[in-house]
Scaffold this motif. Sequence first.
Motif, short mmCIF file in Angstrom:
data_model
loop_
_atom_site.label_atom_id
_atom_site.label_comp_id
_atom_site.label_asym_id
_atom_site.label_seq_id
_atom_site.Cartn_x
_atom_site.Cartn_y
_atom_site.Cartn_z
N MET A 1 0.85 -1.18 0.00
CA MET A 1 0.00 0.00 0.00
C MET A 1 0.89 1.23 0.00
N LYS A 2 0.58 2.13 -0.88
CA LYS A 2 1.33 3.37 -0.93
C LYS A 2 0.93 4.22 0.26
N LYS A 3 1.90 4.67 1.00
CA LYS A 3 1.61 5.52 2.15
C LYS A 3 1.18 6.88 1.64
N SER A 4 0.13 7.38 2.21
CA SER A 4 -0.35 8.67 1.76
C SER A 4 0.59 9.76 2.20
N SER A 5 0.73 10.73 1.36
CA SER A 5 1.59 11.85 1.68
C SER A 5 0.78 13.13 1.58
N VAL A 6 1.26 14.12 2.24
CA VAL A 6 0.60 15.41 2.22
C VAL A 6 1.44 16.35 1.38
N VAL A 7 0.85 16.85 0.33
CA VAL A 7 1.53 17.82 -0.51
C VAL A 7 0.89 19.16 -0.21
N VAL A 8 1.69 20.08 0.28
CA VAL A 8 1.18 21.39 0.65
C VAL A 8 1.54 22.37 -0.45
N ASN A 9 0.52 23.06 -0.93
CA ASN A 9 0.75 24.10 -1.93
C ASN A 9 1.33 25.32 -1.26
N ALA A 10 2.11 26.07 -1.99
CA ALA A 10 2.74 27.26 -1.43
C ALA A 10 1.71 28.29 -0.98
N SER A 11 0.59 28.36 -1.68
CA SER A 11 -0.42 29.37 -1.34
C SER A 11 -1.35 28.90 -0.23
N GLU A 12 -1.19 27.67 0.22
CA GLU A 12 -2.09 27.07 1.20
C GLU A 12 -1.55 27.27 2.62
N THR A 13 -2.43 27.65 3.54
CA THR A 13 -2.01 27.79 4.93
C THR A 13 -1.97 26.42 5.58
N ASP A 14 -1.36 26.33 6.76
CA ASP A 14 -1.31 25.07 7.49
C ASP A 14 -2.71 24.56 7.78
N GLU A 15 -3.60 25.46 8.17
CA GLU A 15 -4.97 25.06 8.52
C GLU A 15 -5.69 24.50 7.30
N GLU A 16 -5.48 25.12 6.14
CA GLU A 16 -6.13 24.64 4.91
C GLU A 16 -5.58 23.26 4.53
N ALA A 17 -4.27 23.08 4.68
CA ALA A 17 -3.65 21.79 4.35
C ALA A 17 -4.16 20.70 5.29
N MET A 18 -4.28 21.01 6.57
CA MET A 18 -4.79 20.03 7.54
C MET A 18 -6.24 19.68 7.24
N ALA A 19 -7.05 20.68 6.89
CA ALA A 19 -8.46 20.43 6.57
C ALA A 19 -8.57 19.56 5.32
N ARG A 20 -7.74 19.83 4.32
CA ARG A 20 -7.76 19.02 3.09
C ARG A 20 -7.33 17.59 3.41
N PHE A 21 -6.29 17.43 4.22
CA PHE A 21 -5.83 16.09 4.59
C PHE A 21 -6.94 15.33 5.32
N ALA A 22 -7.64 15.99 6.22
CA ALA A 22 -8.73 15.35 6.97
C ALA A 22 -9.84 14.90 6.02
N ARG A 23 -10.13 15.70 4.99
CA ARG A 23 -11.16 15.31 4.01
C ARG A 23 -10.70 14.12 3.17
N GLU A 24 -9.43 14.12 2.77
CA GLU A 24 -8.91 13.08 1.89
C GLU A 24 -8.59 11.78 2.62
N HIS A 25 -8.28 11.85 3.92
CA HIS A 25 -7.87 10.66 4.68
C HIS A 25 -8.62 10.57 6.01
N PRO A 26 -9.93 10.34 5.98
CA PRO A 26 -10.69 10.30 7.23
C PRO A 26 -10.26 9.15 8.14
N GLU A 27 -9.68 8.08 7.58
CA GLU A 27 -9.26 6.94 8.41
C GLU A 27 -8.16 7.33 9.39
N TYR A 28 -7.26 8.23 8.98
CA TYR A 28 -6.21 8.68 9.88
C TYR A 28 -6.76 9.55 11.00
#
Length: 182
Positions: free
Chosen positions: A88-115
């Motif tokens: 299984m490929k481990k999921s990674s978090v790719v943060v865009n330069a224009s994205e804040t930490d909070e936005e990146a965390m919210a996107r990660f939570a949407r994409e990986h609810p199991e974590y």
Amino acid sequence: MGKSGFFGVRQKPSGNWGVEFSDVGRRWWTGTYPSAHEAARAYDVAMWRAERPREHLNFPEIESRVEAEMLVPQGIKMKEITMKKKTMKKSSVVVNASETDEEAMARFAREHPEYVQGELEHYWKREAEQKKEDEAGPSTVIPIESSSEEDWADFSKKEEEDGCDDPEKEEFWEQLRSSNDE
């Protein structure tokens, strides 16, 4: 067809020619041969043994399996290659330069609810264990028995001489002194 011009034949770093093919989710290795032509003949024998259609053959003019096997001087030994299970490929978090930490965390939570669920369960378990410890009450205090009352007297005199900043401690020592006087 690869660089060799034959199906299932590829050149090894040693210069010899290897024969390998897949059949219904399994991979087979038939060996190495000194020339690409011999390797192609061995591939055809393997195709005959695997009962594959004639269009998969390098030499479709060969009429039977027996005839194909006679054309391979050293014969072939088909050996199944065990395939590694896909990891299984481990999921990674790719943060865009224009994205804040909070936005990146919210996107990660949407994409990986199991974590997120796993993390919540971990903290709920920890909280429940902490609650059990708190409900158990204070730890048992084991009184230390002194060898003599002089040890305690020396300690209280030292405390009395040094003075005390804590009013509760001071009150305790006053009560202790008054009980000793009685």
